[in-house]
Motif scaffolding. Structure first.
Motif, PDB file in Angstrom:
ATOM      1  N   ILE A   1     104.498   7.441 -35.161  1.00  0.00           N
ATOM      2  CA  ILE A   1     105.076   8.356 -34.169  1.00  0.00           C
ATOM      3  C   ILE A   1     105.716   7.580 -33.012  1.00  0.00           C
ATOM      4  CG2 ILE A   1     104.430  10.016 -32.366  1.00  0.00           C
ATOM      5  CD1 ILE A   1     102.633  11.349 -34.475  1.00  0.00           C
ATOM      6  N   LYS A   2     105.072   6.500 -32.568  1.00  0.00           N
ATOM      7  CA  LYS A   2     105.671   5.650 -31.520  1.00  0.00           C
ATOM      8  C   LYS A   2     107.014   5.104 -31.979  1.00  0.00           C
ATOM      9  CE  LYS A   2     101.381   4.007 -29.358  1.00  0.00           C
ATOM     10  NZ  LYS A   2     100.495   2.817 -29.198  1.00  0.00           N
ATOM     11  N   PHE A   3     107.072   4.667 -33.249  1.00  0.00           N
ATOM     12  CA  PHE A   3     108.322   4.136 -33.792  1.00  0.00           C
ATOM     13  C   PHE A   3     109.398   5.221 -33.821  1.00  0.00           C
ATOM     14  CE2 PHE A   3     111.193   3.554 -37.376  1.00  0.00           C
ATOM     15  CZ  PHE A   3     111.716   2.292 -37.097  1.00  0.00           C
ATOM     16  N   VAL A   4     109.021   6.400 -34.271  1.00  0.00           N
ATOM     17  CA  VAL A   4     109.968   7.523 -34.359  1.00  0.00           C
ATOM     18  C   VAL A   4     110.560   7.828 -32.977  1.00  0.00           C
ATOM     19  CG1 VAL A   4     110.082  10.034 -34.718  1.00  0.00           C
ATOM     20  CG2 VAL A   4     109.004   8.572 -36.433  1.00  0.00           C
ATOM     21  N   LYS A   5     109.722   7.839 -31.974  1.00  0.00           N
ATOM     22  CA  LYS A   5     110.199   8.126 -30.619  1.00  0.00           C
ATOM     23  C   LYS A   5     111.087   7.004 -30.090  1.00  0.00           C
ATOM     24  CE  LYS A   5     106.375  11.141 -29.182  1.00  0.00           C
ATOM     25  NZ  LYS A   5     105.209  11.298 -28.279  1.00  0.00           N
ATOM     26  N   SER A   6     110.727   5.758 -30.397  1.00  0.00           N
ATOM     27  CA  SER A   6     111.486   4.614 -29.869  1.00  0.00           C
ATOM     28  C   SER A   6     112.876   4.521 -30.478  1.00  0.00           C
ATOM     29  CB  SER A   6     110.720   3.311 -30.114  1.00  0.00           C
ATOM     30  OG  SER A   6     110.721   2.959 -31.493  1.00  0.00           O
ATOM     31  N   LYS A   7     113.033   4.978 -31.712  1.00  0.00           N
ATOM     32  CA  LYS A   7     114.314   4.871 -32.406  1.00  0.00           C
ATOM     33  C   LYS A   7     115.118   6.177 -32.386  1.00  0.00           C
ATOM     34  CE  LYS A   7     113.826   0.593 -33.681  1.00  0.00           C
ATOM     35  NZ  LYS A   7     114.712  -0.464 -33.125  1.00  0.00           N
ATOM     36  N   GLY A   8     114.597   7.191 -31.748  1.00  0.00           N
ATOM     37  CA  GLY A   8     115.310   8.464 -31.686  1.00  0.00           C
ATOM     38  C   GLY A   8     115.517   9.072 -33.067  1.00  0.00           C
ATOM     39  N   ILE A   9     114.469   9.067 -33.880  1.00  0.00           N
ATOM     40  CA  ILE A   9     114.554   9.615 -35.237  1.00  0.00           C
ATOM     41  C   ILE A   9     114.664  11.135 -35.167  1.00  0.00           C
ATOM     42  CG2 ILE A   9     113.392   9.828 -37.468  1.00  0.00           C
ATOM     43  CD1 ILE A   9     114.285   6.967 -36.868  1.00  0.00           C
ATOM     44  N   ASP A  10     115.679  11.686 -35.833  1.00  0.00           N
ATOM     45  CA  ASP A  10     115.885  13.136 -35.835  1.00  0.00           C
ATOM     46  C   ASP A  10     115.099  13.836 -36.926  1.00  0.00           C
ATOM     47  OD1 ASP A  10     118.108  13.398 -33.773  1.00  0.00           O
ATOM     48  OD2 ASP A  10     118.960  11.901 -35.125  1.00  0.00           O
ATOM     49  N   LEU A  11     114.841  13.137 -38.039  1.00  0.00           N
ATOM     50  CA  LEU A  11     114.100  13.735 -39.155  1.00  0.00           C
ATOM     51  C   LEU A  11     113.345  12.648 -39.903  1.00  0.00           C
ATOM     52  CD1 LEU A  11     113.487  16.228 -40.962  1.00  0.00           C
ATOM     53  CD2 LEU A  11     115.444  15.535 -42.376  1.00  0.00           C
ATOM     54  N   THR A  12     112.070  12.901 -40.150  1.00  0.00           N
ATOM     55  CA  THR A  12     111.245  12.026 -40.991  1.00  0.00           C
ATOM     56  C   THR A  12     111.015  12.722 -42.324  1.00  0.00           C
ATOM     57  OG1 THR A  12     110.153  11.025 -39.080  1.00  0.00           O
ATOM     58  CG2 THR A  12     109.024  10.837 -41.203  1.00  0.00           C
TER      59      THR A  12
END
Length: 329
Positions: free
Chosen positions: A57-68
Motif C-alpha cells: 500500500i505504501k508503494f501504491v501511494k508513492s507511485k500514484g497507482i490508479d488500479l491494482t
C-alpha cells in the motif's frame, strides 16, 4: 493511468501484455513480476505475503497507482482487497469474504447445496472425524472417489482415487501427514463424475456479471489424462465441444444462478468468478470456483479479447461495468 499487477507467473505476464495495449495506460508496475514481465513493466521485489500488505500500500501511494490488479489467489484469500478498500485505493479482485469461494471448498460445497446449484454429491469430514471418514470410504462400493482438501493447495489438493486404498491414503495425507497444513483440516469426499471439464471465467462488478469465452486446460501431469492433478499443464480456447446452447446452459444453470445467490446472501463480489465445470452426460456440474483469473486459461483467453481490458478492470473495481457482453476473435 498507472497500474500495478501483483504476481509473478505466466498469467501476470499475459495481463501485463494485454494491459500494455490500452491507450489509457501510462505505466505498469509488477510485484514481484518476472523476467518476461520486465520487458513490459517495472518489476519491484516486494514480498506479497499478508504481513507485507502495508508495504504494498505504501508503494501504491508513492507511485500514484490508479488500479491494482491481483493475479494469484493467496493475497485475495488473505484479504488484500480489504486492506486497499480501507485506504480507498482501487483494486481489482474480490474481498476476503467473497474469496472464500476459492479459499474453502467446504464453504463452496455448502453454498452450492444450499442454493440448489448442480454439483457432485459429497460428504464433509473434519480432522476429528478421521475414523468416520475412513469408515465412509470402506462402505463405498463404487470408485473412483474424489478427495478434496478444504483450503488452498496450489491446485494439488484434489485427488481422484481409483481404489479404497488410494482414497484412505489421500485422507491420511490431510488428516495424519498434514501434507496441506491447515488447508487439509477438512476434506470433502465426493462422487466422481466422468466427462470433460471446461473453465468459465466472468467479470463481476458487485452487481453485474459478464461471461468471458470458455477455455479448457490440461490438469493431469502425464499424457492421456494420467497421473495426479496439477495447477495446469496448458490450455486452449475456443473449446470445440462447447456449442452456444451448451454454454448458455452452463451459464444459466450454474454461473448466473451462483451470482444471483451471492447477491441474495449479501456478499459483494467484484473481480473474476471462475467456474470449473464438469460436463457429464450432457449436463453441467460445478466442481469448484476460483476467485481470480485462471492460469493457464488467461494466456489463451485474453489474446482473443477484442475489447480494451484496462477500463473493464477499472469498471469492475468501481462497481459500474458498462458493457453487457465482450467481443472475441
Amino acid at each position: 493511468m498507472n497500474v500495478l499487477i501483483i504476481g509473478g507467473g505466466g498469467r501476470e505476464h499475459c495481463l501485463a501484455w494485454k494491459i500494455s495495449k490500452s491507450p489509457l495506460l501510462d505505466k505498469i508496475y509488477a510485484i514481484p513480476g518476472n523476467a518476461g514481465i520486465a520487458g513490459i513493466a517495472e518489476c519491484i521485489d516486494i514480498n506479497t505475503s499478508k504481513d507485507n500488505f502495508t508495504e504494498i500500500i505504501k508503494f501504491v501511494k508513492s507511485k500514484g497507482i490508479d488500479l491494482t490488479v491481483v493475479g494469484p489467489e493467496t493475497p485475495l484469500v488473505d484479504g488484500i482487497v480489504d486492506y486497499f478498500n480501507k485506504e480507498d485505493l482501487k483494486i481489482f479482485g474480490p474481498n476476503k469474504q467473497a474469496s472464500a469461494i476459492e479459499g474453502s471448498k467446504v464453504f463452496t460445497k455448502e453454498f452450492m447445496q444450499r442454493n440448489n446449484i448442480p454439483t457432485p454429491p459429497g460428504v464433509i469430514f473434519g480432522k476429528t472425524n478421521y475414523k468416520e471418514a475412513i469408515d465412509y470410504i470402506k462402505e463405498r462400493k463404487k470408485f473412483p472417489l474424489v478427495i478434496k482438501a478444504d483450503g488452498l493447495a496450489a491446485g494439488k489438493g484434489v485427488v481422484i482415487t481409483g481404489s479404497e486404498e488410494q482414497a484412505i491414503e489421500a485422507v491420511k495425507d490431510c488428516f495424519v501427514r498434514d501434507r496441506f497444513g491447515i488447508s487439509g483440516d477438512k476434506v470433502i469426499i465426493e462422487d466422481f463424475l466422468g466427462g470433460y471439464e471446461v473453465s468459465v471465467l466472468c467479470l463481476c462488478d458487485g452487481k453485474k456479471i459478464i461471461p468471458m469465452t470458455p477455455a479448457q486446460d490440461y490438469k493431469r501431469i502425464f499424457d492421456n489424462d494420467k497421473g495426479k492433478n496439477t495447477g495446469g499443464m496448458g490450455s486452449y480456447s475456443p473449446v470445440p465441444m462447447i456449442n452456444d446452447k451448451t454454454y448458455m446452459k452452463i451459464l444459466n444453470d450454474i454461473v448466473f444462478a451462483t451470482y444471483n445467490a451471492i447477491l441474495k446472501e449479501n456478499i459483494t463480489y467484484k473481480g473474476v468468478l471462475y467456474a470449473g465445470i464438469m460436463m457429464s452426460e450432457g449436463e453441467p456440474y460445478l466442481l469448484e470456483y476460483n476467485c481470480r483469473l485462471g492460469d493457464p486459461e488467461t494466456q489463451v483467453i485474453l489474446p482473443r479479447l477484442k475489447d480494451d481490458l484496462l477500463p473493464l478492470l477499472m469498471e469492475c473495481a468501481e462497481g459500474n461495468l458498462s458493457k453487457k457482453e465482450l467481443k472475441w476473435d
